[in-house]
Design a protein around this motif. Sequence first.
Motif, short mmCIF file in Angstrom:
data_model
loop_
_atom_site.label_atom_id
_atom_site.label_comp_id
_atom_site.label_asym_id
_atom_site.label_seq_id
_atom_site.Cartn_x
_atom_site.Cartn_y
_atom_site.Cartn_z
N TYR A 371 0.80 -1.23 0.00
CA TYR A 371 0.00 0.00 0.00
C TYR A 371 0.83 1.28 0.00
O TYR A 371 0.32 2.35 0.32
CB TYR A 371 -1.01 -0.01 1.16
N SER A 387 6.40 -0.32 4.14
CA SER A 387 5.03 0.17 4.19
C SER A 387 4.07 -0.96 4.55
O SER A 387 4.33 -2.13 4.26
CB SER A 387 4.66 0.73 2.82
N ASP A 388 2.95 -0.62 5.18
CA ASP A 388 1.89 -1.61 5.40
C ASP A 388 0.54 -0.90 5.35
O ASP A 388 0.47 0.33 5.31
CB ASP A 388 2.08 -2.36 6.72
N ALA A 389 -0.52 -1.69 5.36
CA ALA A 389 -1.86 -1.12 5.16
C ALA A 389 -2.24 -0.13 6.25
O ALA A 389 -2.97 0.83 6.01
CB ALA A 389 -2.88 -2.26 5.09
N ARG A 390 -1.79 -0.37 7.49
CA ARG A 390 -2.15 0.52 8.60
C ARG A 390 -1.40 1.83 8.57
O ARG A 390 -1.91 2.86 9.01
CB ARG A 390 -1.90 -0.19 9.93
N ALA A 391 -0.15 1.80 8.05
CA ALA A 391 0.67 3.01 8.03
C ALA A 391 1.50 3.01 6.74
O ALA A 391 2.70 2.72 6.75
CB ALA A 391 1.57 3.07 9.26
N SER A 409 7.39 2.28 8.05
CA SER A 409 5.97 2.51 7.79
C SER A 409 5.52 3.82 8.43
O SER A 409 5.97 4.19 9.50
CB SER A 409 5.14 1.34 8.35
N GLY A 410 4.65 4.49 7.72
CA GLY A 410 4.13 5.77 8.20
C GLY A 410 4.92 6.97 7.72
O GLY A 410 4.49 8.11 7.92
#
Length: 446
Positions: A371, A387-391, A409-410
């Motif tokens: 994502y 990266s990941d879906a939450r951040a 991530s984020g």
Amino acid sequence: MGDDSTVGIILAGGRGERAKPITLQSADYIRSKALIPFAGRPLIEWIIEACRDQGIRRFYVVAQGIENRSQIKLVLGHGERHGVEIDYSRARFDPYNVGSGAATLHNLEQWNLTGTALVLPVDSLFEFSLDRLLAAQRNADAVVTVAAVSRTPEEIAGKYGVMRTTPEHLVCGFLEKPRLPVIEREFPEITRPQGPRTLATNAGMYLIDCARLRLAARTPELIRLAQQRLDWGNDLLPRLVGLGHPVAVEPIARLGDLGNIRDYLDTLGDALNGLYPQLDRALGTPLSTNPRYWIHESSLRSKDHITGTTLAQKIAEGSVVIGPGVRIGRHVEVGAGVRLRATDIGDGVDLHEGAHVEGSVLGDSAVIGAYAHISDSYVGPMVQLRSDARAPVRLEALSAVGDGAQLWSGTRLSGVSVYPRLRVPAVSGVPSGTQLTSSDDVLRWV
């Protein structure tokens, strides 16, 4: 095509300061501008092949320093792989290569060149006809023929120099980076309803009569400047015109500057959309023409580690959307839900599910987490975007991430450069234009 007696002189000694971090392999190790990755190959290879295909078979490379010289020679050797012959400037003459004009003149003497030569830099992509440059040189009996690009006054203002020309297409004067009111005053014809809408600007490529140029340069002033600082556009050309030597102008189809992040991405986008026919032919037949994209067969067969389906299957079922203007290299793994547009992807890249990439470059072996959203940005080789879906990681607005950097991530960056091998925790709000060059720079924004 062309003339097999014409040789190529490639000015490859610059340090690429404007293009950092693309021109950095680490914070203290510069990658030659000649080796900037472009559509799957070092830029200098495209230049060599474009010239070779028009009849140039012998090249002289003006290098500078141990890093620059050794890197280029490792890629090109002496031209065997490209079917040409390549010689290199001698290291002991490096101190005399003070500016593009000085580098040309000193090495003309060193190589004792007397015929016709095409002089060109390594930080630009050209679409040109050597035959037309040669014809213009003959017709004008010129010492130098300047390859010119037509630009509007708005494009020129404060950025490019303008050449004044006679009806015989000879240069008779120069305006260095004029502002718009000056352009309108000095070239009133562009304001007339039926007048021309563009003016000739210097593309940085020159066809030269080596023997006559060497003779013309043997004046006390030019000899002195060649020991201090002598550039082609600012110094050598105005003095040649001032001394009465014929300098002709011949337009070329297109010039793409690669000297900074914005121009690099713009030029790559134009190339992938077919605006450089010479490079287009070298890329080969696209896998799809509507939308237009190239995918190496090894990537079509590659299965992602979550669904176990190939890229070809995902394209067929619509779970991956590609194009227009996309090139995917070898052994790239692409997850479900990926969207790609106007993007160049190097070999061995991992693109995890849901990633969206547009108007960007992903270097060899980069890992793009789930994502991630990347637009109008450069991601170097071996970069990891965790990266990941939450951040999700978000890069936009001419951000550039150097080789081997890691972003957690984020992280959200807009117009920010990250130097090679840095580790960047989740940060946002870093001002556009910031260069993160060290861990201390990163810690300021944590």
